[in-house]
Design an enzyme around this catalytic site. Structure first.
Site, PDB file in Angstrom:
ATOM      1  N   CYS A   2      22.652 -23.752  75.803  1.00 61.21           N
ATOM      2  CA  CYS A   2      21.234 -23.627  75.442  1.00 61.21           C
ATOM      3  C   CYS A   2      20.628 -22.543  76.328  1.00 61.21           C
ATOM      4  CB  CYS A   2      20.534 -24.971  75.658  1.00 61.21           C
ATOM      5  SG  CYS A   2      18.743 -24.868  75.651  1.00 61.21           S
ATOM      6  N   CYS A   5      18.200 -23.843  78.925  1.00 60.43           N
ATOM      7  CA  CYS A   5      18.879 -24.510  80.051  1.00 60.43           C
ATOM      8  C   CYS A   5      19.445 -23.465  81.001  1.00 60.43           C
ATOM      9  CB  CYS A   5      19.975 -25.445  79.538  1.00 60.43           C
ATOM     10  SG  CYS A   5      19.347 -27.029  78.916  1.00 60.43           S
ATOM     11  N   HIS A  44      17.118 -31.168  79.119  1.00 61.40           N
ATOM     12  CA  HIS A  44      17.340 -30.685  77.756  1.00 61.40           C
ATOM     13  C   HIS A  44      16.993 -31.771  76.745  1.00 61.40           C
ATOM     14  CE1 HIS A  44      19.019 -28.304  74.461  1.00 61.40           C
ATOM     15  NE2 HIS A  44      19.337 -29.493  73.957  1.00 61.40           N
ATOM     16  N   ASN A  84       6.896 -25.521  67.480  1.00 62.82           N
ATOM     17  CA  ASN A  84       7.672 -25.507  66.249  1.00 62.82           C
ATOM     18  C   ASN A  84       8.742 -26.582  66.368  1.00 62.82           C
ATOM     19  OD1 ASN A  84       6.225 -23.255  65.318  1.00 62.82           O
ATOM     20  ND2 ASN A  84       7.572 -21.867  66.437  1.00 62.82           N
ATOM     21  N   GLY A  90      10.195 -23.300  61.983  1.00 65.42           N
ATOM     22  CA  GLY A  90      10.339 -22.033  62.700  1.00 65.42           C
ATOM     23  C   GLY A  90      10.907 -22.154  64.098  1.00 65.42           C
ATOM     24  N   THR A  92      13.464 -21.804  66.758  1.00 66.93           N
ATOM     25  CA  THR A  92      14.692 -21.003  66.873  1.00 66.93           C
ATOM     26  C   THR A  92      15.506 -21.364  68.110  1.00 66.93           C
ATOM     27  OG1 THR A  92      13.511 -19.233  68.035  1.00 66.93           O
ATOM     28  CG2 THR A  92      13.688 -19.026  65.640  1.00 66.93           C
ATOM     29  N   HIS A  95      15.425 -26.370  72.291  1.00 64.80           N
ATOM     30  CA  HIS A  95      15.049 -27.020  73.562  1.00 64.80           C
ATOM     31  C   HIS A  95      13.520 -27.055  73.508  1.00 64.80           C
ATOM     32  CE1 HIS A  95      15.709 -27.378  78.175  1.00 64.80           C
ATOM     33  NE2 HIS A  95      14.406 -27.540  77.969  1.00 64.80           N
ATOM     34  N   HIS A  97       9.766 -26.811  73.523  1.00 65.30           N
ATOM     35  CA  HIS A  97       8.879 -25.899  74.261  1.00 65.30           C
ATOM     36  C   HIS A  97       7.562 -25.753  73.516  1.00 65.30           C
ATOM     37  CE1 HIS A  97      11.269 -23.524  71.433  1.00 65.30           C
ATOM     38  NE2 HIS A  97      10.218 -22.721  71.322  1.00 65.30           N
ATOM     39  N   HIS A  99       4.334 -23.116  73.020  1.00 66.00           N
ATOM     40  CA  HIS A  99       3.821 -21.767  73.216  1.00 66.00           C
ATOM     41  C   HIS A  99       2.346 -21.862  73.613  1.00 66.00           C
ATOM     42  CE1 HIS A  99       7.049 -19.600  70.816  1.00 66.00           C
ATOM     43  NE2 HIS A  99       7.217 -20.834  70.374  1.00 66.00           N
TER      44      HIS A  99
HETATM   45  P1  AMP Z   1      10.549 -20.897  68.730  1.00 61.94           P
HETATM   46  O1  AMP Z   1      10.669 -19.953  67.566  1.00 61.94           O
HETATM   47  O2  AMP Z   1       9.317 -21.738  68.702  1.00 61.94           O
HETATM   48  O3  AMP Z   1      11.822 -21.724  68.917  1.00 61.94           O
HETATM   49  O4  AMP Z   1      10.368 -19.967  70.002  1.00 61.94           O
HETATM   50  C1  AMP Z   1      11.409 -19.461  70.760  1.00 61.94           C
HETATM   51  C2  AMP Z   1      10.802 -18.423  71.647  1.00 61.94           C
HETATM   52  O5  AMP Z   1      11.692 -18.153  72.713  1.00 61.94           O
HETATM   53  C3  AMP Z   1      10.540 -17.070  70.960  1.00 61.94           C
HETATM   54  O6  AMP Z   1       9.147 -16.780  70.989  1.00 61.94           O
HETATM   55  C4  AMP Z   1      11.367 -16.083  71.762  1.00 61.94           C
HETATM   56  O7  AMP Z   1      10.732 -14.840  71.945  1.00 61.94           O
HETATM   57  C5  AMP Z   1      11.553 -16.825  73.081  1.00 61.94           C
HETATM   58  N1  AMP Z   1      12.729 -16.431  73.839  1.00 61.94           N
HETATM   59  C6  AMP Z   1      13.998 -16.324  73.380  1.00 61.94           C
HETATM   60  N2  AMP Z   1      14.820 -15.947  74.378  1.00 61.94           N
HETATM   61  C7  AMP Z   1      14.060 -15.839  75.498  1.00 61.94           C
HETATM   62  C8  AMP Z   1      14.320 -15.499  76.860  1.00 61.94           C
HETATM   63  N3  AMP Z   1      15.560 -15.186  77.281  1.00 61.94           N
HETATM   64  N4  AMP Z   1      13.293 -15.480  77.731  1.00 61.94           N
HETATM   65  C9  AMP Z   1      12.040 -15.798  77.324  1.00 61.94           C
HETATM   66  N5  AMP Z   1      11.728 -16.136  76.059  1.00 61.94           N
HETATM   67  C10 AMP Z   1      12.729 -16.164  75.160  1.00 61.94           C
HETATM   68 ZN    ZN Z   2      18.370 -26.765  76.864  1.00 63.43          ZN
END
Ligand code: AMP
Ligand code: ZN
Length: 130
Positions: A2, A5, A44, A84, A90, A92, A95, A97, A99
């Protein structure tokens, strides 16, 4: 495996906005607006449907605190708090999180539109969700 992680374990570098024993907040690598931050538990857990109440409480506290801090420091005029949950929504990175996206005006780089379903009967909906 992940990516968040790996960030939490410092195997991948990130810009840490806030950190304690249970929660970390980092700058999103793709800044939608200046100050776009991700807040997540260090443990996680895939998404909001899976997280335990105690962890969710700790993450929520940090979201609340940082939303105020980031809006104040960036001199934004508001913010969107976005989670999301699931691929369909949406998500992606699997884990949990949240925004925090500071808003600077209606023509900044984010646009959220809702399309209401007018044919839905609210009493029927209430029965379904309660
Ligand atoms: P989500 O689409 O809600 O799962 O958001 C995932 C977010 O993680 C996206 O806005 C990406 O730009 C962000 N993201 C992916 N890889 C990294 C990383 N290495 N450091 C910081 N943010 C990341
Ligand atoms: Zn994780």
């Amino acid at each position: 495996m992940c990516i968040f992680c790996d960030i939490i374990n410092k195997q991948i570098p990130s810009k840490v906005v806030y950190e304690d024993d249970d929660v970390i907040a980092i700058l999103d690598i793709a800044q939608v607006t200046l100050g776009h931050t991700l807040v997540m538990p260090k443990k996680h857990v895939e998404n909001i449907l899976e997280v335990d109440e105690d962890t969710m409480g700790k993450v929520s506290k940090v979201v609340h605190h940082l939303a105020k801090q980031i809006v104040t420091k960036t001199e934004a005029v508001g913010c969107n708090i976005l989670n999301n949950c699931g691929e369909v929504a949406g998500q992606t990175v699997n884990h949990l999180h949240f925004h925090i996206i500071p808003r600077y005006g209606e023509d900044d780089a984010i646009s959220l539109r809702f399309y209401p379903s007018e044919e839905l009967d609210l009493d029927e909906v209430l029965e379904k969700v309660k």
